[in-house]
Design a protein around this motif. Structure first.
Motif, mmCIF file in Angstrom:
data_model
loop_
_atom_site.group_PDB
_atom_site.id
_atom_site.type_symbol
_atom_site.label_atom_id
_atom_site.label_comp_id
_atom_site.label_asym_id
_atom_site.label_seq_id
_atom_site.Cartn_x
_atom_site.Cartn_y
_atom_site.Cartn_z
ATOM 1 N N VAL A 319 15.536 36.773 -54.545
ATOM 2 C CA VAL A 319 16.875 36.196 -54.722
ATOM 3 C C VAL A 319 17.751 36.880 -53.686
ATOM 4 N N ARG A 320 18.281 36.113 -52.742
ATOM 5 C CA ARG A 320 18.972 36.693 -51.597
ATOM 6 C C ARG A 320 20.450 36.334 -51.556
ATOM 7 N N GLU A 321 21.204 37.235 -50.943
ATOM 8 C CA GLU A 321 22.530 36.875 -50.461
ATOM 9 C C GLU A 321 22.567 37.263 -48.983
ATOM 10 N N TYR A 322 23.398 36.585 -48.221
ATOM 11 C CA TYR A 322 23.432 36.903 -46.799
ATOM 12 C C TYR A 322 24.788 36.588 -46.194
ATOM 13 N N LEU A 323 25.040 37.281 -45.103
ATOM 14 C CA LEU A 323 26.286 37.107 -44.351
ATOM 15 C C LEU A 323 25.931 36.858 -42.897
ATOM 16 N N ILE A 324 26.499 35.814 -42.310
ATOM 17 C CA ILE A 324 26.363 35.546 -40.889
ATOM 18 C C ILE A 324 27.705 35.837 -40.234
ATOM 19 N N MET A 325 27.720 36.818 -39.346
ATOM 20 C CA MET A 325 28.977 37.239 -38.732
ATOM 21 C C MET A 325 29.481 36.179 -37.757
ATOM 22 N N LEU A 356 24.909 36.421 -54.021
ATOM 23 C CA LEU A 356 23.743 36.540 -54.893
ATOM 24 C C LEU A 356 23.853 35.618 -56.110
ATOM 25 N N THR A 357 25.034 35.523 -56.693
ATOM 26 C CA THR A 357 25.215 34.687 -57.880
ATOM 27 C C THR A 357 24.954 33.210 -57.567
ATOM 28 N N SER A 358 25.451 32.750 -56.427
ATOM 29 C CA SER A 358 25.232 31.343 -56.048
ATOM 30 C C SER A 358 23.751 31.061 -55.843
ATOM 31 N N GLU A 359 23.039 31.994 -55.204
ATOM 32 C CA GLU A 359 21.608 31.794 -54.965
ATOM 33 C C GLU A 359 20.832 31.820 -56.275
ATOM 34 N N ALA A 360 21.165 32.759 -57.174
ATOM 35 C CA ALA A 360 20.476 32.818 -58.466
ATOM 36 C C ALA A 360 20.703 31.538 -59.260
ATOM 37 N N GLY A 367 14.593 25.406 -61.497
ATOM 38 C CA GLY A 367 13.528 25.772 -62.416
ATOM 39 C C GLY A 367 12.615 26.874 -61.900
ATOM 40 N N VAL A 368 13.043 27.576 -60.832
ATOM 41 C CA VAL A 368 12.205 28.623 -60.242
ATOM 42 C C VAL A 368 12.257 29.896 -61.085
ATOM 43 N N ILE A 369 13.455 30.261 -61.567
ATOM 44 C CA ILE A 369 13.615 31.430 -62.437
ATOM 45 C C ILE A 369 14.388 31.007 -63.681
ATOM 46 N N THR A 370 14.294 31.806 -64.724
ATOM 47 C CA THR A 370 15.022 31.495 -65.956
ATOM 48 C C THR A 370 16.451 32.020 -65.865
ATOM 49 N N ALA A 371 17.302 31.524 -66.747
ATOM 50 C CA ALA A 371 18.684 31.994 -66.781
ATOM 51 C C ALA A 371 18.745 33.471 -67.146
ATOM 52 N N ASP A 372 17.876 33.910 -68.056
ATOM 53 C CA ASP A 372 17.852 35.333 -68.427
ATOM 54 C C ASP A 372 17.481 36.202 -67.238
ATOM 55 N N GLU A 373 16.520 35.762 -66.450
ATOM 56 C CA GLU A 373 16.118 36.530 -65.281
ATOM 57 C C GLU A 373 17.230 36.548 -64.238
ATOM 58 N N ALA A 374 17.940 35.440 -64.108
ATOM 59 C CA ALA A 374 19.071 35.408 -63.186
ATOM 60 C C ALA A 374 20.156 36.377 -63.604
ATOM 61 N N LEU A 375 20.408 36.462 -64.917
ATOM 62 C CA LEU A 375 21.402 37.416 -65.408
ATOM 63 C C LEU A 375 20.981 38.845 -65.125
ATOM 64 N N ARG A 376 19.680 39.134 -65.259
ATOM 65 C CA ARG A 376 19.198 40.482 -64.988
ATOM 66 C C ARG A 376 19.385 40.826 -63.505
ATOM 67 N N VAL A 377 19.042 39.888 -62.625
ATOM 68 C CA VAL A 377 19.095 40.154 -61.196
ATOM 69 C C VAL A 377 20.528 40.317 -60.711
ATOM 70 N N THR A 378 21.431 39.517 -61.262
ATOM 71 C CA THR A 378 22.826 39.559 -60.782
ATOM 72 C C THR A 378 23.693 40.543 -61.560
ATOM 73 N N GLY A 379 23.108 41.223 -62.530
ATOM 74 C CA GLY A 379 23.910 42.146 -63.338
ATOM 75 C C GLY A 379 24.843 41.440 -64.279
ATOM 76 N N GLY A 380 24.459 40.246 -64.725
ATOM 77 C CA GLY A 380 25.269 39.509 -65.695
ATOM 78 C C GLY A 380 26.465 38.806 -65.105
ATOM 79 N N LEU A 381 26.399 38.461 -63.789
ATOM 80 C CA LEU A 381 27.561 37.879 -63.119
ATOM 81 C C LEU A 381 27.516 36.357 -63.043
ATOM 82 N N LEU A 382 26.535 35.709 -63.695
ATOM 83 C CA LEU A 382 26.482 34.240 -63.657
ATOM 84 C C LEU A 382 27.639 33.644 -64.434
#
Length: 382
Positions: A319-325, A356-360, A367-382
């Protein structure tokens, strides 16, 4: 417990080099473990799909873990650990005990350090499995969006891949360097501690066109320090440089100077998100505002990723976030403090939908990851 997991057939009474090799082979070759742990007071354990599984029944003693270090780094390595040093090194073992390495091997990134055990000091050792094949950029999981794929392949500038230990930073960088090697006749130098993916010309040429020259060096084996390696790079004339980590003011300064002379540099930092890069640069350079401005001036792109379990249980996905300068964003950042720059980067990614939240959220919707897993990865920021 992971389905179909089988512990090692029987606990070895003594962790000889052959026994250590057998445990590592069982974990990595049989069960595709990402990590193997030898920590006193616990059985040897393997991390499989992010979950620890016991390889042995009996707990390890301090003599067992010392034997693991001796088996893979020698008596000198065990002495260094006992003396309070954290030792990073690569371990390569044959696929079959007694066979030469060139007939097939398993490689690991190994970290050994001291820990408290029964009012005494004992080594703890963690092996991270390194695939023998250099991963292709198009096979990253998931694939990189087109704009990010272009952004991480500039002809000059600095590209940072950031995140915690075991989040796939090295895998992503290896995919990027492989693409460069296939498409550009450049000289590429890598400085790592230890060397992870090995670019063997014979194997790479067998897979298709290969244009670049890649020379890899290990800190502690080929160079005494990062700063010495980077000074050497400035005199060696490469077009591309990979620095395993920008860890202090000296290495950051040398990296920026390399880029300012018209080169391309890749590196990593252990930070929790792209937006945290300015604060971490400031912390590592004594809050030197001019250095923060210089890094901002050469940064081309930054990527942060975490690993999440796939919803179908077949593995993990980044699960990625990225910045293009952009020039406009760089002008906005230059006069800002580190804290102001952190807020600015977070807002820029949110507006672009690359946080990260938008990508999660996208991965949940697909359907790639569950909502619970997304919450874990983003620290509950969904």
């Amino acid at each position: 417990m992971t389905p179909d997991f089988r512990a090692f057939p029987s606990d070895p009474p003594v962790l000889t080099p052959a026994a250590v090799h057998a445990l590592l082979r069982h974990a990595a070759a049989v069960h595709a473990a990402s990590d193997v742990q030898f920590i006193p007071g616990y059985p040897a354990r393997a991390a499989i799909l992010g979950e620890l599984q016991d390889l042995m029944v009996r707990p390890l003693s301090q003599y067992d873990t010392a034997a693991v270090v001796v088996a893979t780094r020698g008596v000198e390595g065990e002495s260094l650990v006992r003396g309070g040093e954290a030792v990073s090194y690569s371990t390569e073992i044959p696929l079959q005990e007694g066979e030469p390495i060139h007939k097939g091997s398993l490689r690991f990134r190994t970290e050994a350090a001291a820990c408290e055990y029964l009012a005494d000091t004992a080594p703890r050792v963690v092996f991270r499995y390194l695939p023998s094949a250099v991963p292709a950029l198009e096979n990253q999981n998931p694939g990189l969006p087109a704009d990010l794929q272009a952004a991480v392949l500039p002809h000059r500038g600095m590209v940072l891949v950031v995140g915690g230990t075991g989040t796939g930073k090295s895998t992503l960088l290896a995919g990027i360097l492989r693409r460069l090697g296939q498409t550009r006749a450049d000289t590429i130098l890598t400085f790592e501690q230890p060397i992870e993916f090995v670019y063997r010309p014979r194997l790479l040429l067998a897979e298709g066109p290969w244009r670049a020259t890649v020379s890899q060096s290990e800190i502690g084996r080929h160079f005494a320090s990062w700063s010495m390696a980077l000074r050497s790079a400035l005199r060696s004339g490469p077009q591309v440089l990979l620095v395993g980590e920008m860890r202090d003011a000296e290495s950051i300064t040398a990296a920026v100077e390399f880029v300012r002379t018209g080169h391309l540099l890749y590196s990593t930092m252990h930070v929790d998100g792209v937006a945290a890069i300015p604060t971490e640069i400031a912390a590592r350079t004594g809050n030197d505002a001019s250095m923060l401005a210089r890094v901002t001036g050469v940064l081309s792109a930054a990527v942060y990723q975490r690993l999440a379990k796939r919803a179908d249980g077949t593995g993990r996905v980044a699960v990625r976030e990225y910045l293009i300068m952009t020039h406009a964003l760089r002008r906005t950042l230059l006069p800002l403090s580190a804290a102001e720059a952190e807020a600015c980067l977070a807002n820029a990614m949110k507006r672009a939908g690359t946080d990260l939240t938008s990508e999660a959220t996208r991965l949940v919707d697909q359907g790639v990851i569950t909502a619970d897993e997304a919450l874990r990865v983003t620290g509950g920021l969904l």
